[in-house]
Design a protein around this motif. Structure first.
Motif, PDB file in Angstrom:
ATOM      1  N   ASP A 114      42.129  96.403 -66.746  1.00 32.25           N
ATOM      2  CA  ASP A 114      43.369  96.682 -66.348  1.00 32.25           C
ATOM      3  C   ASP A 114      42.946  97.667 -65.318  1.00 32.25           C
ATOM      4  O   ASP A 114      43.135  98.118 -64.205  1.00 32.25           O
ATOM      5  CB  ASP A 114      44.136  95.991 -66.758  1.00 32.25           C
ATOM      6  N   LEU A 115      43.405  98.709 -65.877  1.00 34.41           N
ATOM      7  CA  LEU A 115      43.078  99.922 -65.307  1.00 34.41           C
ATOM      8  C   LEU A 115      41.953 100.244 -64.699  1.00 34.41           C
ATOM      9  O   LEU A 115      42.419 100.742 -63.271  1.00 34.41           O
ATOM     10  CB  LEU A 115      43.454 101.524 -66.647  1.00 34.41           C
ATOM     11  N   PHE A 116      40.850  99.952 -64.809  1.00 35.34           N
ATOM     12  CA  PHE A 116      39.443 100.217 -63.671  1.00 35.34           C
ATOM     13  C   PHE A 116      39.709  99.452 -62.378  1.00 35.34           C
ATOM     14  O   PHE A 116      39.636 100.377 -61.281  1.00 35.34           O
ATOM     15  CB  PHE A 116      38.380  99.984 -64.282  1.00 35.34           C
ATOM     16  N   VAL A 117      40.535  98.177 -63.215  1.00 28.09           N
ATOM     17  CA  VAL A 117      40.355  97.300 -61.539  1.00 28.09           C
ATOM     18  C   VAL A 117      41.813  97.592 -60.852  1.00 28.09           C
ATOM     19  O   VAL A 117      41.521  97.752 -59.394  1.00 28.09           O
ATOM     20  CB  VAL A 117      41.426  95.879 -62.669  1.00 28.09           C
ATOM     21  N   LYS A 118      42.786  97.662 -61.142  1.00 29.73           N
ATOM     22  CA  LYS A 118      43.504  98.781 -60.540  1.00 29.73           C
ATOM     23  C   LYS A 118      43.503 100.096 -59.863  1.00 29.73           C
ATOM     24  O   LYS A 118      43.852 100.313 -58.695  1.00 29.73           O
ATOM     25  CB  LYS A 118      44.809  98.115 -61.497  1.00 29.73           C
ATOM     26  N   PHE A 119      43.287 100.723 -61.088  1.00 29.56           N
ATOM     27  CA  PHE A 119      43.612 102.163 -59.851  1.00 29.56           C
ATOM     28  C   PHE A 119      41.437 102.706 -60.100  1.00 29.56           C
ATOM     29  O   PHE A 119      41.704 103.778 -59.405  1.00 29.56           O
ATOM     30  CB  PHE A 119      44.016 103.561 -60.934  1.00 29.56           C
ATOM     31  N   GLY A 120      40.603 101.950 -60.587  1.00 31.80           N
ATOM     32  CA  GLY A 120      39.043 102.909 -60.393  1.00 31.80           C
ATOM     33  C   GLY A 120      38.884 104.148 -61.565  1.00 31.80           C
ATOM     34  O   GLY A 120      38.344 104.770 -61.344  1.00 31.80           O
ATOM     35  N   GLN A 130      39.092 105.195 -65.492  1.00 33.31           N
ATOM     36  CA  GLN A 130      39.486 105.888 -67.345  1.00 33.31           C
ATOM     37  C   GLN A 130      41.048 105.546 -67.448  1.00 33.31           C
ATOM     38  O   GLN A 130      41.765 106.307 -66.833  1.00 33.31           O
ATOM     39  CB  GLN A 130      38.346 105.892 -67.650  1.00 33.31           C
ATOM     40  N   ARG A 131      41.490 105.508 -69.205  1.00 34.52           N
ATOM     41  CA  ARG A 131      42.631 105.694 -69.368  1.00 34.52           C
ATOM     42  C   ARG A 131      42.794 107.041 -69.254  1.00 34.52           C
ATOM     43  O   ARG A 131      43.845 107.686 -69.193  1.00 34.52           O
ATOM     44  CB  ARG A 131      42.595 105.064 -70.947  1.00 34.52           C
ATOM     45  N   PRO A 134      55.745  98.989 -73.143  1.00 34.44           N
ATOM     46  CA  PRO A 134      56.123  97.851 -74.067  1.00 34.44           C
ATOM     47  C   PRO A 134      54.205  97.567 -75.018  1.00 34.44           C
ATOM     48  O   PRO A 134      54.674  97.350 -75.692  1.00 34.44           O
ATOM     49  CB  PRO A 134      56.716  97.008 -73.804  1.00 34.44           C
ATOM     50  N   TYR A 135      53.990  97.706 -74.521  1.00 31.26           N
ATOM     51  CA  TYR A 135      51.872  97.017 -75.073  1.00 31.26           C
ATOM     52  C   TYR A 135      51.712  97.752 -76.153  1.00 31.26           C
ATOM     53  O   TYR A 135      50.437  98.027 -75.163  1.00 31.26           O
ATOM     54  CB  TYR A 135      51.629  96.679 -74.225  1.00 31.26           C
ATOM     55  N   GLY A 136      51.679  99.175 -75.436  1.00 27.66           N
ATOM     56  CA  GLY A 136      50.867 100.630 -76.125  1.00 27.66           C
ATOM     57  C   GLY A 136      49.734 101.204 -74.477  1.00 27.66           C
ATOM     58  O   GLY A 136      49.578 101.981 -74.964  1.00 27.66           O
ATOM     59  N   GLY A 137      50.212 100.434 -73.718  1.00 25.82           N
ATOM     60  CA  GLY A 137      49.283 100.986 -72.126  1.00 25.82           C
ATOM     61  C   GLY A 137      48.486  99.475 -71.621  1.00 25.82           C
ATOM     62  O   GLY A 137      48.419  98.516 -72.512  1.00 25.82           O
ATOM     63  N   ALA A 138      47.861  99.900 -70.824  1.00 29.68           N
ATOM     64  CA  ALA A 138      46.853  98.411 -70.678  1.00 29.68           C
ATOM     65  C   ALA A 138      45.256  99.040 -71.556  1.00 29.68           C
ATOM     66  O   ALA A 138      45.113  99.782 -71.290  1.00 29.68           O
ATOM     67  CB  ALA A 138      46.721  99.040 -68.194  1.00 29.68           C
ATOM     68  N   ASP A 139      44.639  97.579 -70.837  1.00 30.72           N
ATOM     69  CA  ASP A 139      43.412  98.273 -71.530  1.00 30.72           C
ATOM     70  C   ASP A 139      42.243  98.160 -70.580  1.00 30.72           C
ATOM     71  O   ASP A 139      43.431  98.907 -69.183  1.00 30.72           O
ATOM     72  CB  ASP A 139      42.600  96.546 -72.265  1.00 30.72           C
ATOM     73  N   ALA A 140      41.628  99.584 -70.930  1.00 29.60           N
ATOM     74  CA  ALA A 140      40.107  99.487 -69.825  1.00 29.60           C
ATOM     75  C   ALA A 140      40.002  99.400 -68.679  1.00 29.60           C
ATOM     76  O   ALA A 140      39.741  99.719 -67.034  1.00 29.60           O
ATOM     77  CB  ALA A 140      39.035 100.050 -70.464  1.00 29.60           C
ATOM     78  N   THR A 180      50.909 103.539 -79.643  1.00 31.03           N
ATOM     79  CA  THR A 180      50.763 101.734 -79.827  1.00 31.03           C
ATOM     80  C   THR A 180      49.663 101.320 -79.951  1.00 31.03           C
ATOM     81  O   THR A 180      49.303 101.221 -78.520  1.00 31.03           O
ATOM     82  CB  THR A 180      51.945 100.977 -79.230  1.00 31.03           C
ATOM     83  N   PRO A 181      49.252 101.164 -80.455  1.00 31.05           N
ATOM     84  CA  PRO A 181      47.753 100.013 -80.040  1.00 31.05           C
ATOM     85  C   PRO A 181      47.773  98.792 -79.028  1.00 31.05           C
ATOM     86  O   PRO A 181      48.933  98.340 -79.016  1.00 31.05           O
ATOM     87  CB  PRO A 181      47.331  99.380 -81.353  1.00 31.05           C
ATOM     88  N   THR A 182      46.901  98.806 -77.670  1.00 31.07           N
ATOM     89  CA  THR A 182      46.998  97.553 -77.060  1.00 31.07           C
ATOM     90  C   THR A 182      45.771  96.743 -77.161  1.00 31.07           C
ATOM     91  O   THR A 182      44.349  97.000 -78.052  1.00 31.07           O
ATOM     92  CB  THR A 182      46.602  98.062 -75.731  1.00 31.07           C
ATOM     93  N   HIS A 183      45.860  95.224 -77.687  1.00 28.02           N
ATOM     94  CA  HIS A 183      45.322  94.419 -77.502  1.00 28.02           C
ATOM     95  C   HIS A 183      44.450  94.537 -76.404  1.00 28.02           C
ATOM     96  O   HIS A 183      44.280  94.524 -75.776  1.00 28.02           O
ATOM     97  CB  HIS A 183      46.235  92.720 -77.043  1.00 28.02           C
ATOM     98  N   ASN A 184      42.977  94.203 -77.406  1.00 31.04           N
ATOM     99  CA  ASN A 184      41.875  93.895 -76.160  1.00 31.04           C
ATOM    100  C   ASN A 184      41.468  95.874 -75.913  1.00 31.04           C
ATOM    101  O   ASN A 184      41.110  95.695 -74.315  1.00 31.04           O
ATOM    102  CB  ASN A 184      41.908  92.567 -74.901  1.00 31.04           C
ATOM    103  N   ARG A 185      41.930  96.672 -76.607  1.00 25.41           N
ATOM    104  CA  ARG A 185      41.356  97.358 -75.707  1.00 25.41           C
ATOM    105  C   ARG A 185      39.714  98.122 -75.733  1.00 25.41           C
ATOM    106  O   ARG A 185      39.486  97.894 -76.445  1.00 25.41           O
ATOM    107  CB  ARG A 185      41.841  99.468 -76.573  1.00 25.41           C
ATOM    108  N   LYS A 186      39.874  98.512 -74.381  1.00 23.72           N
ATOM    109  CA  LYS A 186      38.125  98.029 -74.943  1.00 23.72           C
ATOM    110  C   LYS A 186      37.464  99.740 -74.613  1.00 23.72           C
ATOM    111  O   LYS A 186      37.863 100.755 -73.750  1.00 23.72           O
ATOM    112  CB  LYS A 186      37.324  97.512 -73.796  1.00 23.72           C
TER     113      LYS A 186
END
Length: 82
Positions: free
Chosen positions: A28-34, A36-37, A20-26, A76-82
């Motif tokens: 969050d993805l790195f911390v959770k799964f190690g 990149q998007r 719903p948020y356009g996906g997680a930011d970079a 959908t653009p993500t807030h705080n996408r890096k």
């Protein structure tokens, strides 16, 4: 449920949670799964690829869910996408 491995279920659940948020930011993805998007989306697509042993309705469900998730993460653009 045996059609998706436990590790793949974690990817799918995460993708659903963040869709719903356009996906997680970079970060969050790195911390959770190690990863990149782009790599995460590739892993998600691989996880949802129908297996030859899947019944027809499950193959359709996986294909539809994968398409919907990839669309949500890409459109959908993500807030705080890096």
């Amino acid at each position: 449920m045996h059609s998706v491995s436990p590790s793949d279920r974690a990817l799918v659940a995460f993708a659903i949670e963040w869709a719903p948020y356009g996906g997680a930011d970079a970060e969050d993805l790195f911390v959770k799964f190690g990863v990149q998007r782009n790599r995460f989306l590739h892993l998600l697509q691989a996880a949802m690829t129908p297996r030859p042993s899947d019944l027809g309705h499950l193959r359709n469900l996986k294909a539809t869910l994968c398409s919907d998730l990839l669309g949500a993460w890409n459109d959908t653009p993500t807030h705080n996408r890096k």
